[in-house]
Design a protein around this motif. Sequence first.
Motif, PDB file in Angstrom:
ATOM      1  N   SER A 199       0.756  -1.240  -0.124  1.00  0.00           N
ATOM      2  CA  SER A 199      -0.206  -0.146   0.187  1.00  0.00           C
ATOM      3  C   SER A 199       0.814   1.266  -0.127  1.00  0.00           C
ATOM      4  CB  SER A 199      -0.894  -0.089   1.166  1.00  0.00           C
ATOM      5  OG  SER A 199      -1.759  -1.079   1.091  1.00  0.00           O
ATOM      6  N   PRO A 200       0.368   2.290  -0.207  1.00  0.00           N
ATOM      7  CA  PRO A 200       1.091   3.748  -0.147  1.00  0.00           C
ATOM      8  C   PRO A 200       1.664   3.882   1.236  1.00  0.00           C
ATOM      9  CG  PRO A 200      -0.997   3.964  -1.123  1.00  0.00           C
ATOM     10  CD  PRO A 200      -1.205   2.567  -0.592  1.00  0.00           C
ATOM     11  N   ASN A 201       2.755   4.762   1.043  1.00  0.00           N
ATOM     12  CA  ASN A 201       3.451   5.166   2.455  1.00  0.00           C
ATOM     13  C   ASN A 201       2.773   6.299   3.072  1.00  0.00           C
ATOM     14  OD1 ASN A 201       5.406   5.925   4.205  1.00  0.00           O
ATOM     15  ND2 ASN A 201       6.997   6.063   2.820  1.00  0.00           N
ATOM     16  N   GLN A 202       2.340   6.038   4.130  1.00  0.00           N
ATOM     17  CA  GLN A 202       1.518   7.336   5.043  1.00  0.00           C
ATOM     18  C   GLN A 202       2.363   7.658   5.991  1.00  0.00           C
ATOM     19  OE1 GLN A 202      -1.895   5.016   5.916  1.00  0.00           O
ATOM     20  NE2 GLN A 202      -3.136   6.157   3.983  1.00  0.00           N
ATOM     21  N   SER A 203       3.608   7.162   6.110  1.00  0.00           N
ATOM     22  CA  SER A 203       4.561   7.715   7.241  1.00  0.00           C
ATOM     23  C   SER A 203       5.347   8.751   6.873  1.00  0.00           C
ATOM     24  CB  SER A 203       5.606   6.733   7.481  1.00  0.00           C
ATOM     25  OG  SER A 203       6.543   6.352   6.713  1.00  0.00           O
ATOM     26  N   ALA A 204       6.275   9.341   7.704  1.00  0.00           N
ATOM     27  CA  ALA A 204       6.996  10.713   7.335  1.00  0.00           C
ATOM     28  C   ALA A 204       8.450  10.403   7.049  1.00  0.00           C
ATOM     29  CB  ALA A 204       7.188  11.454   8.487  1.00  0.00           C
ATOM     30  N   ASP A 205       8.674   9.388   6.803  1.00  0.00           N
ATOM     31  CA  ASP A 205       9.930   8.765   6.294  1.00  0.00           C
ATOM     32  C   ASP A 205       9.886   7.879   4.930  1.00  0.00           C
ATOM     33  OD1 ASP A 205      12.694   8.376   6.109  1.00  0.00           O
ATOM     34  OD2 ASP A 205      12.838   6.662   7.700  1.00  0.00           O
ATOM     35  N   ARG A 206      10.829   7.919   4.056  1.00  0.00           N
ATOM     36  CA  ARG A 206      10.837   7.150   2.798  1.00  0.00           C
ATOM     37  C   ARG A 206      10.938   5.972   3.252  1.00  0.00           C
ATOM     38  NH1 ARG A 206      15.831   8.701  -0.595  1.00  0.00           N
ATOM     39  NH2 ARG A 206      14.500   8.386  -2.509  1.00  0.00           N
ATOM     40  N   ARG A 207      10.291   5.014   2.433  1.00  0.00           N
ATOM     41  CA  ARG A 207      10.252   3.540   2.586  1.00  0.00           C
ATOM     42  C   ARG A 207      11.158   2.865   1.533  1.00  0.00           C
ATOM     43  NH1 ARG A 207       7.144  -1.130   0.196  1.00  0.00           N
ATOM     44  NH2 ARG A 207       8.573  -0.584  -1.335  1.00  0.00           N
ATOM     45  N   ILE A 208      12.340   2.624   1.964  1.00  0.00           N
ATOM     46  CA  ILE A 208      13.501   2.117   0.932  1.00  0.00           C
ATOM     47  C   ILE A 208      13.555   0.640   1.106  1.00  0.00           C
ATOM     48  CG2 ILE A 208      15.938   2.480   0.421  1.00  0.00           C
ATOM     49  CD1 ILE A 208      15.551   5.222   1.602  1.00  0.00           C
ATOM     50  N   GLY A 209      13.466  -0.099  -0.151  1.00  0.00           N
ATOM     51  CA  GLY A 209      13.467  -1.502   0.010  1.00  0.00           C
ATOM     52  C   GLY A 209      14.407  -1.862  -1.124  1.00  0.00           C
TER      53      GLY A 209
END
Length: 281
Positions: A199-209
């Motif tokens: 799902s979309p990133n709803q956090s304040a940090d980048r999601r890096i994978g």
Amino acid sequence: MLPMPKILPSQAIEQYQCDGYYFPLKVLDDNEVTASRAQLERFEKSQDQPLAGAQRNKSHLLFKWVDDLMRHNTILDAVEDLIGPDLLCWNTLFWIKEANSGSFVSWHQDLRYWGLDTADLVSVWLALSPANLASGCMRVLPGSHQGELLPHKDEYADGNLLTRGQEIAVEVDEDQTVAMPLNPGEISLHNVRLAHASSPNQSADRRIGLSLHYMPTKSKQIVGEWDSAALVRGEDRYGHFKHAPQPAKDFDPVAVEFHRQATDAVREILFTDAEKVRPTI
């Protein structure tokens, strides 16, 4: 008699075989995660934009530190426990969702599009930032790696990180799915046939994978006329793939030229019979 596992407990191997996935497994310590993320973001700052297009694809040919991660002994030990000692890495691919962004991945099965003849490919997903429910961690449909591949359709939806915006053309019962949250430095492992999404990133940090895709050396490419892979462990007695060079440094000229050829080939495979081509990789 089967060899003793190198790192995975027997219940992890059984779960992978039955359900198609296993998580989490700690691979990098905090300092290693910080260093890896810093190298990525230092490069992004140097070009004044996030990693994009072909830079995401077969990134081990551009960045020596990604090649080092691809050959990390803990990762290779886990993969060997699942599919044996002679290993090729077909691809490495960054999956970056910016903070509070709408980027997502629809439900899909990778083997439908990769042109490979093997159901033994293991996809490793390494978190370089928190991958949790808020940031849009991967979700899987247990057991969907068994039986026939599900029908798919190409939607080309805006924000979908997949090449064609492909998605499974049947209803997925979300109540039957499992989220795979990871802390930075942890990995998950899943079978190439397993249905998965995020799902979309709803956090304040980048999601890096960073995903790394390992297969037995006996595997073949059956759609493209030419394909490449990196020999990361054991020996290749088959020669079905052109072996990728190992870069001596970031943007090693020999590896950069190979990257151009290799990513062109992957793009051609992934967009075979597609209505349109998007610059996603």
